[in-house]
Write an enzyme that holds these catalytic residues in place. Sequence first.
Site, PDB file in Angstrom:
ATOM      1  N   SER A  89       0.682  -1.148   0.069  1.00 57.77           N
ATOM      2  CA  SER A  89      -0.019  -0.107   0.132  1.00 57.77           C
ATOM      3  C   SER A  89       0.899   1.129  -0.100  1.00 57.77           C
ATOM      4  CB  SER A  89      -0.973   0.069   1.183  1.00 57.77           C
ATOM      5  OG  SER A  89      -2.109  -0.867   1.118  1.00 57.77           O
ATOM      6  N   LYS A  92       0.489   3.552  -2.975  1.00 59.15           N
ATOM      7  CA  LYS A  92      -0.646   4.323  -3.304  1.00 59.15           C
ATOM      8  C   LYS A  92      -0.579   5.786  -3.436  1.00 59.15           C
ATOM      9  CE  LYS A  92      -3.898   0.875  -1.029  1.00 59.15           C
ATOM     10  NZ  LYS A  92      -4.503   0.213   0.258  1.00 59.15           N
ATOM     11  N   TYR A 214      -2.928  -2.603 -10.507  1.00 58.98           N
ATOM     12  CA  TYR A 214      -2.893  -2.573  -9.129  1.00 58.98           C
ATOM     13  C   TYR A 214      -2.011  -3.660  -8.289  1.00 58.98           C
ATOM     14  CZ  TYR A 214      -4.160  -2.523  -4.154  1.00 58.98           C
ATOM     15  OH  TYR A 214      -4.253  -2.500  -2.850  1.00 58.98           O
ATOM     16  N   TYR A 266      -4.798   4.738   7.705  1.00 56.29           N
ATOM     17  CA  TYR A 266      -6.195   3.831   7.953  1.00 56.29           C
ATOM     18  C   TYR A 266      -6.897   4.434   9.383  1.00 56.29           C
ATOM     19  CZ  TYR A 266      -4.033   1.099   4.222  1.00 56.29           C
ATOM     20  OH  TYR A 266      -3.195   1.032   3.213  1.00 56.29           O
ATOM     21  N   VAL A 284       1.353  -3.796   4.047  1.00 54.04           N
ATOM     22  CA  VAL A 284       1.076  -5.141   4.623  1.00 54.04           C
ATOM     23  C   VAL A 284       2.515  -5.973   4.497  1.00 54.04           C
ATOM     24  CG1 VAL A 284      -1.232  -5.313   4.519  1.00 54.04           C
ATOM     25  CG2 VAL A 284       0.125  -5.991   2.563  1.00 54.04           C
TER      26      VAL A 284
HETATM   27  O1  DON Z   1      -4.341  -4.742  -1.703  1.00 55.08           O
HETATM   28  C1  DON Z   1      -4.082  -5.196  -0.872  1.00 55.08           C
HETATM   29  O2  DON Z   1      -4.554  -5.777  -0.013  1.00 55.08           O
HETATM   30  C2  DON Z   1      -2.391  -5.193  -0.682  1.00 55.08           C
HETATM   31  N1  DON Z   1      -1.913  -5.167  -1.971  1.00 55.08           N
HETATM   32  C3  DON Z   1      -2.105  -3.975  -0.111  1.00 55.08           C
HETATM   33  C4  DON Z   1      -2.676  -3.874   1.363  1.00 55.08           C
HETATM   34  C5  DON Z   1      -1.528  -3.146   2.263  1.00 55.08           C
HETATM   35  O3  DON Z   1      -0.605  -2.956   2.196  1.00 55.08           O
HETATM   36  C6  DON Z   1      -2.325  -2.328   3.512  1.00 55.08           C
HETATM   37  N2  DON Z   1      -1.473  -1.550   4.150  1.00 55.08           N
HETATM   38  N3  DON Z   1      -1.401  -1.764   5.583  1.00 55.08           N
END
Ligand code: DON
Length: 652
Positions: A89, A92, A214, A266, A284
Site C-alpha cells: 500500500s 498508493k 494495481y 487507515y 502489509v
Molecule cells: O491490496 C492489498 O490488500 C495489498 N496489496 C495492499 C494492502 C496494504 O498494504 C495495506 N496496508 N497496510
Amino acid sequence: MQDACGGAAPVDEESTTLEQRRGIAIDSPIQAYLETLHATYAKVCDGEVATYIPELAKADPEWFGISIATTDGHVYEVGDTRQRFTIQSISKPFTYGLAMEDRGRDAVLEKIGVEPTGDAFNSISLAPGTGCPLNPMINAGAIASASLVAGRSPEDKLERLLAVFSLYAGRALDIDMPVYESESLTGHRNRAIGHMLRNFDILTEHPDPTLDLYFRQCSISVDGCDLALMAATLANGGINPRTKERAVRTDLVPSILSVMTTCGMYDSAGEWVYWVGMPAKSGVAGGVLAVLPGQLGIGVFSPRLDAHGNSVRGVAVCKELSRTYSLHLMQASRAARAGIRARYTLASISSRRLRHERERKRLDVIGDRALVYELHGDVYFPAVEPLVRELVDTSAGVDLAVIDLKRATRVEDAAGRVFFELLQRFDAAGKHLMFVGLQRHAALRRFLEEQTSASGQRLRGFTDVDAALEWCEDALLRADGSTPASDTVVALADHDVCRGLSPAALAVLEPLLEPRTFSAGELIIRKGDPAAEMYLLMRGEVSVTADLSNGQLQRFSTLAPGMAFGELAVVNRGHRNADVRAMRAVECYALSTAALDRLGDTHPAIKITLLENLLRNVARMLGRANQELVTLASDGAPPLAPSAAVPFAKSA
Ligand code: DON
C-alpha cells in the site's frame, strides 16, 4: 577501551600533538542513536507477518531496518535496510500523484474523495450515491487511482508507473513476480471492490486490467533505503535528492502529503497524527514511509503487523524518532536549513587578535582544523543534522568546532541533545566543541551544564564569536608548537615598524622614542583625543575598542608585541577614532608626530622605511578583511558590515 558513549577512551590532549590527533574521527551521534533505537525495538515481538497474500507469509518476522534520507541526499541506515520486500500500500500515494499528473487534480477529485474512513484498508468504503472511494489510500481509492494512470495499453501504463516509481527511488525498480502472482491469485476482495467501482462507473472499463496494474504496483520490490529516498523525494518537492530527477510536479506534492496525513495509516490515522505528526503510509509487507516536508524522509521495514495492518516496529520507531528529534509537523515553527547562517574555518576568518605574519601564515595552513557554524532562527534537529554530518565526515581533520548561537532565536531541546552528544564525542577524541551565545539560551545552557558536569566533560562557552575564534587560534598555534606572540618581549630591531632598518638607522630612531609603561586595564588612547603620537608595543597586549550604544564594548583588534598602534595619527593628524586599553602590563615606545617630522627632515630614508612598514601592515589587514568578506559573502551570509573600516579602527 570503551567509554560511556561507547566511543574511544578520552585522548590526553596535552600528550597528543596535532599530528597524533590527525585521523581521529568521531562517530555520528545520529547514527549511534538509530543503532540504539534499532536495538531497542528489535526486541519487540508483537504482531504477525501478513498471510492473506500467501507469498508474504514467507517473510522473516525478525527482518528489521531503519533508514532516514535527508533532502540533500544523505541516507542513514541501520539493520536490514537492503532486504527486499514488496511495497504494497505504500505504492498508493505515488500512483495517486501520477493519476493527478496524467488526468489533472479535478478529474481525479471527481472520482476519488479525500476523506478518512476510519475503516480498514480493504473496506469497501464508497460514497453513497456516487460510489466514489472515500480516499486514495484505501484499496478502493487506490484501484481507482490505478485506473487513471495514462497509457495506450496495460503494458504502457505499467511501464509508465514503474518508470515514475523508479524516479522516486533513484534506481530502476522491478516487480516481485511470486508476490504478484500470489496476490493476483488470491485478490478476490480487491476484485469485488473493482467490480463495485465498475458498477458505479468509477472504473469505465472491465476492472481486470486495472486490478492487474494495481496488483503489480503493490508487488514492486523495494528496500528500506528506497522507501526513505522516495519519502525524501516528496519532502524535496518531488525531486529525488540524489539523482536530482523530478518524479512528480511540486504543486501536487501537498495534495499527496495531505491524504497521507489524514488517511495514510487507515483506522489508526488519528493516533498516528497525534503521536508522530508526519504524512505517512504503511504496507502489509511491513514497510512504513514517513515524510517531514522540506527536510527528510523515513523508511522503516519490519513485517510484524498490528491489527490495522501497520508494522508494529515501524510505528514505534517513527513515534520515537518524532519525539526524540521533535519532527511533529505541528511544532511551533519549522524553518528548515535556515539554521546555518554562515560556516567557515580559521583559515578563512580570523579573530580580531592581530597576528604576526609568521603566526598568520601558520593559521592559513592549520586553520581549517577549526570549523565555525553561525546558526540563526529556530534551531531544530533538521537544521542541526547537516552540521553534525559535516563534523562527523570531516572529524579526522578537525580538532575544534564552534557553534555560534548568538543569532539563534530558539534552540529546540532535540537540537540541544544532539549538541551534547557531539560534545561528548569531541571530548572523547581529545577535540573541543564549544558554544557562543549560550547566555541567550538559558534552557540549553542549563541542560548542557547539567549533562557535562554529570559526565565529567568540560562545557566551553563564549559570549561572542570573536573570543571563541581567538581561543581556537591560540589552541591551534599552541598545539602546533608555537609560543603565542602575546607572551613574548620584542627588541626594537625586531619590531614590525623597524623592519629593514640598519643598526645605524635604529641608533638614530631610538633617541626619538619615548619609553612608556601602562598597567593592565589602563586607557592608553581615548577616542576623540587629538592624535599626536603613535606607539610601538614591545611587551604586553593592548586592545582597540569602542563603546556601543547598548553599553557593550566592541573589540576592533588586540595587538601583540612587535605591532604598532595609534599610527593613524601619523597620517590624519586628526582625532582618535577608538580607545586603546592595556589588556595586561604594557611596555611600549611613543613616537610623536613632531619627532617623526623632524626625522623626515634629517633622515628622510628612515621615515620612509617606517611609513612603508606601516603601510604594509595596513595593506595586509585590508587584504585579510576583504578575504573574510568574500568568505562570508560566498556562504550566502551577508558580509559583516562595516568590516571595510575595521582595519583602520583596528589601530585607532
Ligand atoms: O491490496 C492489498 O490488500 C495489498 N496489496 C495492499 C494492502 C496494504 O498494504 C495495506 N496496508 N497496510
